[in-house]
Design a protein around this motif. Sequence first.
Motif, PDB file in Angstrom:
ATOM      1  N   PRO A   1       8.586  -0.300  -2.070  1.00  0.00           N
ATOM      2  CA  PRO A   1       7.172  -0.559  -2.495  1.00  0.00           C
ATOM      3  C   PRO A   1       6.469   0.720  -2.792  1.00  0.00           C
ATOM      4  N   ARG A   2       5.810   0.887  -3.935  1.00  0.00           N
ATOM      5  CA  ARG A   2       5.319   2.052  -4.489  1.00  0.00           C
ATOM      6  C   ARG A   2       4.162   1.857  -5.229  1.00  0.00           C
TER       7      ARG A   2
ATOM      8  N   ALA B   1      -2.601  -2.976  -0.785  1.00  0.00           N
ATOM      9  CA  ALA B   1      -1.144  -2.670  -0.681  1.00  0.00           C
ATOM     10  C   ALA B   1      -1.076  -1.506   0.458  1.00  0.00           C
ATOM     11  N   MET B   2      -2.150  -0.647   0.595  1.00  0.00           N
ATOM     12  CA  MET B   2      -1.946   0.270   1.679  1.00  0.00           C
ATOM     13  C   MET B   2      -1.988  -0.221   2.813  1.00  0.00           C
ATOM     14  N   ASN B   3      -2.920  -1.071   3.332  1.00  0.00           N
ATOM     15  CA  ASN B   3      -3.171  -1.978   4.383  1.00  0.00           C
ATOM     16  C   ASN B   3      -1.911  -3.011   4.662  1.00  0.00           C
TER      17      ASN B   3
ATOM     18  N   VAL C   1       2.831   6.995  -3.870  1.00  0.00           N
ATOM     19  CA  VAL C   1       3.142   6.914  -2.582  1.00  0.00           C
ATOM     20  C   VAL C   1       4.116   5.374  -2.369  1.00  0.00           C
ATOM     21  N   TRP C   2       4.915   5.778  -1.618  1.00  0.00           N
ATOM     22  CA  TRP C   2       5.794   4.880  -1.190  1.00  0.00           C
ATOM     23  C   TRP C   2       5.831   4.396   0.167  1.00  0.00           C
ATOM     24  N   SER C   3       5.993   3.318   0.493  1.00  0.00           N
ATOM     25  CA  SER C   3       6.370   2.818   1.626  1.00  0.00           C
ATOM     26  C   SER C   3       7.709   3.216   2.496  1.00  0.00           C
TER      27      SER C   3
END
Length: 170
Positions: free
Chosen positions: A94-95, A42-44, A111-113
Amino acid sequence: MILVGNSRGGARNLADHLMKDENDHVSVHELRGFAADDLHGAMNETYAISRGTKCEKFFFSLSLNPPPNERVETPVFDDAIARVEDRLGLTGQPRAIVLHEKDGRRHAHAVWSRIDAETMPLGGWITAESGCKRSLASSIVSMVGKCSKALLIEARAIRATSHWSNGNKP
């Protein structure tokens, strides 16, 4: 609840930090709005999407730390995160939510985008920094009256960096 929030980049480092095994328990409580089904993916994914913008700090990261002697249940964290999300204008982004427990103390990270896929060609990021400190403070004030337990909210410990208002790139 002590809230500390800031904008940041570093997808791999953030995912590594959130999944550190130095905590007694680590659980990914929620992944919303990502194609990936794990935190690193998700982070990538957010990093990859950010490459289509000029946004260098494509996450808004929030840590939620209760007072030392309080045991906070997951629904209280969920409510606090929802309030902050609404006040910072990140609703629907996205979270990821990660819960940690270390030495009997539970705390949470959200953490949110900051990338808005709808407006990517026009810049594509949500500031989330503008008024961040005030928004976190007002979130805390609104939580004081809403907690079912006698949970002390420590507003004096709010820290939030404001790169956007200092003229730095988002």
